[in-house]
Design a protein around this motif. Structure first.
Motif, short mmCIF file in Angstrom:
data_model
loop_
_atom_site.label_atom_id
_atom_site.label_comp_id
_atom_site.label_asym_id
_atom_site.label_seq_id
_atom_site.Cartn_x
_atom_site.Cartn_y
_atom_site.Cartn_z
N ARG A 4 -38.31 6.95 -11.42
CA ARG A 4 -37.87 7.46 -12.72
C ARG A 4 -36.82 8.54 -12.51
O ARG A 4 -36.61 9.03 -11.40
CB ARG A 4 -39.05 8.00 -13.50
CG ARG A 4 -39.76 9.14 -12.80
CD ARG A 4 -40.84 9.78 -13.66
NE ARG A 4 -41.65 10.72 -12.94
CZ ARG A 4 -41.26 11.92 -12.53
NH1 ARG A 4 -40.03 12.35 -12.79
NH2 ARG A 4 -42.07 12.73 -11.87
N VAL A 5 -36.20 8.93 -13.61
CA VAL A 5 -35.23 10.03 -13.59
C VAL A 5 -35.99 11.33 -13.30
O VAL A 5 -37.09 11.54 -13.80
CB VAL A 5 -34.50 10.13 -14.95
CG1 VAL A 5 -33.62 11.37 -15.01
CG2 VAL A 5 -33.67 8.87 -15.19
N LEU A 42 -26.89 12.00 -11.78
CA LEU A 42 -28.16 11.30 -11.90
C LEU A 42 -29.00 11.61 -10.67
O LEU A 42 -28.50 11.58 -9.55
CB LEU A 42 -27.92 9.78 -11.98
CG LEU A 42 -29.14 8.86 -12.05
CD1 LEU A 42 -29.94 9.11 -13.32
CD2 LEU A 42 -28.71 7.40 -11.96
N LEU A 44 -32.86 10.43 -9.18
CA LEU A 44 -34.04 9.59 -9.36
C LEU A 44 -35.08 9.94 -8.31
O LEU A 44 -34.74 10.21 -7.15
CB LEU A 44 -33.68 8.11 -9.21
CG LEU A 44 -32.71 7.53 -10.23
CD1 LEU A 44 -32.34 6.10 -9.84
CD2 LEU A 44 -33.31 7.56 -11.62
N GLY A 96 -30.50 3.37 -9.48
CA GLY A 96 -29.35 4.24 -9.74
C GLY A 96 -28.12 3.46 -10.13
O GLY A 96 -27.43 3.80 -11.11
N SER A 99 -28.50 2.11 -13.69
CA SER A 99 -28.34 3.17 -14.70
C SER A 99 -26.89 3.60 -14.83
O SER A 99 -26.37 3.75 -15.94
CB SER A 99 -29.20 4.39 -14.34
OG SER A 99 -30.56 4.06 -14.41
#
Length: 167
Positions: A4-5, A42, A44, A96, A99
Motif C-alpha cells: 500500500r501507499v 510515491l 509504497l 508503483g 500507480s
C-alpha cells in the motif's frame, strides 16, 4: 502481506528497514529528506500481518537536461532480508509503475541490477542517449516508459534531486 501507499505512521519502520537493508544511514536520511521537502512522488510499503514494514520503494522527480518531463526516479528499493526471494521487490515496483501510470507520469528511471530491472520491463537508458551523473553507471542505468511517446526526442543527462548527490 499487504502492499500500500506509505502513511506517516510507517516512517519509523521505513527508516529501520532502510538502515538494515543498506547497512547504514544514507538511504534512510535520503528518504526522510525527500519526504520533508515534498519531493517524494510515491512511496509504497509491503507490510506483514502485524503491520511491520518488510519492503519499501520510493519514487521522486527527475529532470532530463534540466526539463521537467513528468519522469521519476525509482530509489531506494529495499526488502527485509528475511522476506527476500518471495517477489516482494517485483510486486512493489509493479504497483508503483501502475500507480504512476494512472497518475499520468511518462517514464521511470532506475539505477540497479540490469537483470532484475530488465525482467520488469526496464531498458538500458544508454540505448536512448540517456545517462546519469554517476561515472561507470551506464550498464546499471535503466528506463521504463509509461507513456508510448515518453522517449521520443529525449536524450541527455537525467538529474535526480540534489539530495541524491551525496552518493
Amino acid at each position: 502481506m499487504l502492499i500500500r501507499v506509505e502513511i506517516p505512521i510507517d516512517a519509523p519502520g521505513i527508516d529501520a528497514l532502510l538502515k538494515r537493508a543498506f547497512k547504514g544511514d544514507k538511504e534512510a536520511e535520503l528518504v526522510r529528506e525527500l519526504r520533508e521537502d515534498g519531493q517524494l512522488t510515491l512511496g509504497l510499503v509491503a507490510t506483514d500481518d502485524e503491520g511491520q514494514v518488510v519492503g519499501y520503494v520510493a519514487f521522486s522527480p527527475v529532470t532530463v537536461e534540466g526539463e521537467e518531463l513528468q519522469w521519476v526516479g525509482l530509489a531506494p528499493l529495499a526488502v527485509d532480508e528475511a522476506w527476500r526471494g518471495q517477489g516482494i521487490g517485483r510486486q512493489l515496483v509493479y504497483e508503483g509503475l501502475d500507480s504512476l501510470n494512472e497518475f499520468g507520469y511518462a517514464a521511470v528511471v532506475a539505477l540497479g541490477d540490469p537483470a532484475f530491472y530488465n525482467h520488469l520491463g526496464f531498458e538500458p537508458a544508454a540505448r536512448y542517449g540517456l545517462h546519469c551523473r554517476w561515472p561507470g553507471a551506464e550498464a546499471a542505468f535503466q528506463v521504463h516508459r509509461l507513456a508510448d511517446d515518453a522517449l521520443n526526442g529525449v536524450s541527455g543527462r537525467v538529474e535526480y534531486h540534489t539530495h541524491f548527490n551525496r552518493f
